[in-house]
Write an enzyme that holds these catalytic residues in place. Structure first.
Site, PDB file in Angstrom:
ATOM      1  N   GLU A  57     -26.147  15.894  -3.289  1.00  8.02           N
ATOM      2  CA  GLU A  57     -27.785  15.919  -2.554  1.00  8.02           C
ATOM      3  C   GLU A  57     -28.341  15.331  -3.156  1.00  8.02           C
ATOM      4  OE1 GLU A  57     -29.830  19.462  -3.434  1.00  8.02           O
ATOM      5  OE2 GLU A  57     -28.319  20.501  -4.776  1.00  8.02           O
TER       6      GLU A  57
ATOM      7  N   LYS B 230      -0.255   5.048  -6.050  1.00  9.46           N
ATOM      8  CA  LYS B 230      -1.361   5.545  -7.396  1.00  9.46           C
ATOM      9  C   LYS B 230      -1.505   6.937  -7.010  1.00  9.46           C
ATOM     10  CE  LYS B 230      -4.742   3.263  -6.404  1.00  9.46           C
ATOM     11  NZ  LYS B 230      -5.722   2.449  -5.761  1.00  9.46           N
TER      12      LYS B 230
ATOM     13  N   HIS C 187     -27.225  22.317  -0.403  1.00 13.19           N
ATOM     14  CA  HIS C 187     -27.725  22.592  -1.736  1.00 13.19           C
ATOM     15  C   HIS C 187     -26.133  24.182  -2.357  1.00 13.19           C
ATOM     16  CE1 HIS C 187     -29.325  23.489  -5.807  1.00 13.19           C
ATOM     17  NE2 HIS C 187     -29.314  24.554  -5.137  1.00 13.19           N
TER      18      HIS C 187
ATOM     19  N   TYR D  52      -9.630  -3.258 -11.867  1.00  4.96           N
ATOM     20  CA  TYR D  52      -9.230  -1.468 -10.607  1.00  4.96           C
ATOM     21  C   TYR D  52      -7.767  -1.518 -11.131  1.00  4.96           C
ATOM     22  CZ  TYR D  52      -6.876  -3.210  -6.675  1.00  4.96           C
ATOM     23  OH  TYR D  52      -6.415  -4.365  -5.273  1.00  4.96           O
TER      24      TYR D  52
ATOM     25  N   CYS E 108      -1.575   1.465  -3.027  1.00  7.32           N
ATOM     26  CA  CYS E 108      -2.734   2.471  -2.980  1.00  7.32           C
ATOM     27  C   CYS E 108      -1.648   4.337  -3.100  1.00  7.32           C
ATOM     28  CB  CYS E 108      -3.299   2.518  -1.710  1.00  7.32           C
ATOM     29  SG  CYS E 108      -3.655   0.774  -0.986  1.00  7.32           S
TER      30      CYS E 108
ATOM     31  N   CYS F  31       0.613  -0.808   0.080  1.00  3.14           N
ATOM     32  CA  CYS F  31       0.194   0.425   0.066  1.00  3.14           C
ATOM     33  C   CYS F  31       1.031   1.122  -0.200  1.00  3.14           C
ATOM     34  CB  CYS F  31      -0.437  -0.253   1.659  1.00  3.14           C
ATOM     35  SG  CYS F  31      -2.123   1.566   1.248  1.00  3.14           S
TER      36      CYS F  31
ATOM     37  N   GLU G   6      -7.938   2.208 -12.922  1.00  2.00           N
ATOM     38  CA  GLU G   6      -7.174   2.702 -12.181  1.00  2.00           C
ATOM     39  C   GLU G   6      -5.898   3.738 -13.207  1.00  2.00           C
ATOM     40  OE1 GLU G   6      -7.895   2.117  -7.919  1.00  2.00           O
ATOM     41  OE2 GLU G   6      -6.455   1.626  -8.745  1.00  2.00           O
TER      42      GLU G   6
END
Length: 452
Positions: free
Chosen positions: A439, A50, A434, A177, A47, A42, A181
């Site tokens: 939302e 990356k 908002h 993934y 992770c 990682c 990625e």
């Protein structure tokens, strides 16, 4: 019998480090062996680097938006060498922090490979042996290369952070993934990116609607997808790598990346020799408390092949520590684990996919795709996707999927709600913020589909 240590951890990644630190902080004598760099996949080759590359690759789009908002901004050229130097400096800082924190906790570190000699003995690469009451294997996994002629001409994900220069043209084989990625990263950095995808769609295992949405966006951004295609021949040719696909397409690329899955790092550790059982993938078989078939040997993280995510390995380490050293039998809770996929656009997911929900029970599907305010103002056509899967019988939210900017940041807090058992009525009675993309999660009024 008196042992050198109460716990000997093999592997200095996120799971191993957390287990070692927690156990040492409780006053136990702990050692840890790591043959490569502290921090594991990682921090050093996964992770963290990356995600920093993702950030770097997103700036051209940010500058394009700035121009549409009136700024006289220009991208200029990307200096890969400058970025790579800064990246390596940051990784060294993180590695040092990992080592310092482990040492502060009182863990003795051996920077060499270790293998298991017997249920209570670890043999280090220099030939010395250490005994321990408990041994924990947390050695992670590695990227695969296919078994085909000239496969060594291709890179794997570990290699990408050390490239001498950016390629002009890259082929990525595989569309999980990791492949998707890096397709977004290199496309954003100005590389001409193509992908060979064995199946009909990218991101197998994720929600079909969400992955189809991402595939459309990737193609609109310039990534070329060859679906139903696997490489059948690879050669050095014309100053590059010639690849022929099973669909008949052939092309020469500067660089080839294999993104065809990962395997546990269990070879050569002496596991099977002492009685530890491995499954067909080579992952270590453990019970609910991470204990192997050998009572004194435990394993956790990617090497057991359950949910291969860093936060999961850390939670598994906490459960291991509580069970073995605090006397509190603790199982890992694998239910409703959120995930982030840093494709471009990125995706956040928690709970069931639409396909899983349909197989489980009658389900109401709420979904909306729209252009968010920031990009719509700039004339960008790309849409975001918000999706909730709701039990028709109980009104409980079974899954949530977001595709768009900051999807990972949003899904973290959606996951809290789902973990608490939130219903669609709970979402409906929550007032919206908002103007914000998020939302939409509380303003999805009518289902777009009913799955019987």
């Amino acid at each position: 019998m008196e042992f050198d240590y109460d716990l000997f951890v093999i592997g200095g990644g996120s799971g191993g480090v957390r287990a070692a630190r927690l156990t040492a902080q409780d006053g136990h004598k702990v050692a840890l062996a790591e043959e490569s760099r502290m921090g594991g996949t990682c921090v050093i080759r996964g992770c963290v680097p990356k995600k920093l590359m993702v950030y770097a690759s997103e700036y051209p789009e940010a500058i394009h938006l700035a121009q549409r908002y009136g700024w006289g901004a220009e991208t200029g050229g990307f200096d890969w060498e400058r970025f790579r130097t800064h990246l390596n400096t940051e990784l060294e800082r993180l590695e040092n922090a990992y080592q310092t924190n482990v040492e502060k906790a009182g863990v003795e570190i051996f920077k060499q490979r270790a293998r298991i000699a017997d249920p209570h003995t670890v043999e280090l690469a220099d030939g010395t042996t250490k005994t321990a009451k408990h041994i924990l294997v947390a050695v992670g996994g590695h990227p695969n290369r296919p078994d085909m002629r000239n496969a060594e001409l291709g890179l794997v994900s570990d290699d990408l952070f050390h490239l001498g220069a950016l390629p002009k043209k890259m082929l990525i084989v595989g569309a999980g993934y990791i492949g998707c990625e890096f397709a977004g990263i290199f496309n954003g950095l100005g590389v001409d990116v193509s992908m060979f995808i064995r199946k009909a769609q990218i991101l197998r295992g994720f929600d079909d609607e969400a992955r189809g949405h991402i595939a459309d966006c990737m193609q609109a951004r310039g990534v070329t997808l060859h679906t139903g295609c696997a490489p059948t021949a690879i050669e050095k040719r014309d100053g590059g790598i010639w690849v022929k696909g099973s669909n008949g397409h052939e092309e020469v690329f500067d660089s080839l990346l294999w993104a065809v899955g990962r395997s546990p790092n269990t070879k050569g550790l002496g596991l099977e020799e002492v009685g530890v059982k491995l499954n067909r993938r080579g992952a270590i078989e453990v019970d609910d408390y991470f204990q192997t078939a050998v009572p004194s040997i435990y394993a956790l993280g990617d090497v057991i092949g359950r949910v291969e995510l860093t936060p999961v390995a850390i939670r598994e380490a906490i459960a291991f520590n509580r069970t073995v050293f605090k006397g509190e039998k603790t199982k890992m809770d694998y239910d409703l684990i959120p995930s982030a996929t840093f494709t471009q656009p990125e995706m956040g997911s928690v709970g069931l996919t639409e396909e899983q929900a349909e197989a489980q029970e009658p389900t109401l599907v709420y979904a909306a795709a729209f252009r968010p305010m920031q990009s719509a103002f700039a004339g960008v056509e790309e849409r975001v996707l918000f999706k909730l899967l709701v039990s028709k019988e109980t009104d409980k939210v079974l899954g949530a999927h977001i595709v768009g900017p900051s999807a990972a940041e949003m899904i973290q807090f959606v996951a809290v709600a789902l973990k608490m058992g939130a219903t669609k009525a709970d979402f409906d009675r929550t007032c919206a913020v908002h103007p914000a993309m998020a939302e939409e999660m509380v303003t999805l009024k009518d289902p777009v589909r009913v799955l019987a």
